[in-house]
Motif scaffolding. Structure first.
Motif, PDB file in Angstrom:
ATOM      1  N   ALA A   8       0.831  -1.210   0.000  1.00 34.51           N
ATOM      2  CA  ALA A   8       0.000   0.000   0.000  1.00 34.51           C
ATOM      3  C   ALA A   8       0.861   1.254   0.000  1.00 34.51           C
ATOM      4  O   ALA A   8       0.583   2.213  -0.732  1.00 34.51           O
ATOM      5  N   GLU A   9       1.944   1.252   0.790  1.00 35.09           N
ATOM      6  CA  GLU A   9       2.770   2.466   0.859  1.00 35.09           C
ATOM      7  C   GLU A   9       3.544   2.714  -0.434  1.00 35.09           C
ATOM      8  O   GLU A   9       3.665   3.856  -0.884  1.00 35.09           O
ATOM      9  N   LEU A  10       4.054   1.667  -1.078  1.00 36.74           N
ATOM     10  CA  LEU A  10       4.746   1.858  -2.353  1.00 36.74           C
ATOM     11  C   LEU A  10       3.774   2.272  -3.456  1.00 36.74           C
ATOM     12  O   LEU A  10       4.120   3.103  -4.302  1.00 36.74           O
ATOM     13  N   LEU A  11       2.579   1.727  -3.440  1.00 34.56           N
ATOM     14  CA  LEU A  11       1.575   2.140  -4.424  1.00 34.56           C
ATOM     15  C   LEU A  11       1.214   3.614  -4.248  1.00 34.56           C
ATOM     16  O   LEU A  11       1.064   4.339  -5.227  1.00 34.56           O
ATOM     17  N   ASP A  12       1.123   4.066  -3.008  1.00 36.24           N
ATOM     18  CA  ASP A  12       0.853   5.490  -2.749  1.00 36.24           C
ATOM     19  C   ASP A  12       1.971   6.367  -3.293  1.00 36.24           C
ATOM     20  O   ASP A  12       1.718   7.389  -3.927  1.00 36.24           O
ATOM     21  N   VAL A  13       3.222   5.961  -3.039  1.00 33.53           N
ATOM     22  CA  VAL A  13       4.361   6.734  -3.549  1.00 33.53           C
ATOM     23  C   VAL A  13       4.344   6.726  -5.079  1.00 33.53           C
ATOM     24  O   VAL A  13       4.525   7.768  -5.717  1.00 33.53           O
ATOM     25  N   PHE A  20       0.678  10.415 -13.709  1.00 31.35           N
ATOM     26  CA  PHE A  20      -0.082  10.208 -14.936  1.00 31.35           C
ATOM     27  C   PHE A  20      -0.349   8.736 -15.226  1.00 31.35           C
ATOM     28  O   PHE A  20      -0.883   8.400 -16.279  1.00 31.35           O
ATOM     29  N   GLN A  21       0.020   7.859 -14.296  1.00 31.79           N
ATOM     30  CA  GLN A  21      -0.090   6.420 -14.537  1.00 31.79           C
ATOM     31  C   GLN A  21      -0.575   5.740 -13.268  1.00 31.79           C
ATOM     32  O   GLN A  21      -0.287   6.187 -12.155  1.00 31.79           O
ATOM     33  N   ASP A  22      -1.269   4.641 -13.410  1.00 34.40           N
ATOM     34  CA  ASP A  22      -1.724   3.843 -12.289  1.00 34.40           C
ATOM     35  C   ASP A  22      -0.523   3.306 -11.498  1.00 34.40           C
ATOM     36  O   ASP A  22       0.495   2.933 -12.087  1.00 34.40           O
ATOM     37  N   GLY A  23      -0.628   3.279 -10.182  1.00 41.37           N
ATOM     38  CA  GLY A  23       0.462   2.813  -9.320  1.00 41.37           C
ATOM     39  C   GLY A  23       0.899   1.391  -9.609  1.00 41.37           C
ATOM     40  O   GLY A  23       2.093   1.081  -9.584  1.00 41.37           O
ATOM     41  N   THR A  26       3.017   1.469 -12.692  1.00 40.95           N
ATOM     42  CA  THR A  26       4.289   2.131 -12.396  1.00 40.95           C
ATOM     43  C   THR A  26       5.272   1.171 -11.742  1.00 40.95           C
ATOM     44  O   THR A  26       6.446   1.116 -12.122  1.00 40.95           O
ATOM     45  N   LEU A  27       4.807   0.398 -10.780  1.00 44.97           N
ATOM     46  CA  LEU A  27       5.710  -0.517 -10.074  1.00 44.97           C
ATOM     47  C   LEU A  27       6.154  -1.698 -10.924  1.00 44.97           C
ATOM     48  O   LEU A  27       7.108  -2.395 -10.576  1.00 44.97           O
ATOM     49  N   ALA A  32      12.119   2.879 -14.485  1.00 46.62           N
ATOM     50  CA  ALA A  32      11.416   4.129 -14.774  1.00 46.62           C
ATOM     51  C   ALA A  32      10.868   4.740 -13.482  1.00 46.62           C
ATOM     52  O   ALA A  32      10.978   5.957 -13.269  1.00 46.62           O
ATOM     53  N   PHE A  33      10.290   3.924 -12.612  1.00 45.86           N
ATOM     54  CA  PHE A  33       9.767   4.426 -11.342  1.00 45.86           C
ATOM     55  C   PHE A  33      10.860   5.113 -10.536  1.00 45.86           C
ATOM     56  O   PHE A  33      10.678   6.239 -10.047  1.00 45.86           O
ATOM     57  N   LEU A  34      12.014   4.477 -10.418  1.00 44.47           N
ATOM     58  CA  LEU A  34      13.101   5.075  -9.645  1.00 44.47           C
ATOM     59  C   LEU A  34      13.630   6.342 -10.314  1.00 44.47           C
ATOM     60  O   LEU A  34      14.013   7.291  -9.627  1.00 44.47           O
ATOM     61  N   ALA A  35      13.644   6.383 -11.631  1.00 37.00           N
ATOM     62  CA  ALA A  35      14.073   7.608 -12.324  1.00 37.00           C
ATOM     63  C   ALA A  35      13.135   8.762 -11.983  1.00 37.00           C
ATOM     64  O   ALA A  35      13.592   9.865 -11.652  1.00 37.00           O
TER      65      ALA A  35
END
Length: 109
Positions: A8-13, A20-23, A26-27, A32-35
């Motif tokens: 839940a916490e990573l999805l929030d971040v 502009f993208q669903d969590g 993104t994960l 790309a997420f870390l960039a």
């Protein structure tokens, strides 16, 4: 690069950093997420992600950074933090068939 858990916490971040993208989507793309995180993070979001990601993962994200995400300041900062000196040039988009080298005889040089 490790697969990121969909907590839940990573999805929030992920939703805040890549707005502009669903969590979940993104994960699925940790480089790309870390960039995006390294460019647009807050200290609290960084602290959350750091529980799941090593400095080596950040280095890997820099090595595989998508073009157009990093600004010059963030690029230099994170390369220095990750021990990548001298700092390499920012990633650039490659257009098939186009000359990747700038023209030195251009009036804009």
């Amino acid at each position: 690069m490790i697969a990121l858990p969909h907590t839940a916490e990573l999805l929030d971040v992920a939703r805040r950093v890549v707005w502009f993208q669903d969590g979940e989507e993104t994960l699925q793309h940790p480089h790309a997420f870390l960039a995006y995180l390294m460019t647009f993070t807050t200290p609290s979001d960084y602290a959350i992600v750091r529980r799941y990601v090593s400095l080596d993962d950040f280095r890997s994200a820099l090595e595989h950074a998508p073009p157009g995400v990093f600004d010059i300041r963030s690029w230099h900062y994170w390369n220095i933090v990750c021990g990548r000196t001298p700092v390499p040039p920012l990633p650039q988009r490659k257009i098939p068939g186009a000359d990747p080298a700038p023209h030195s005889n251009s009036r804009w040089s």
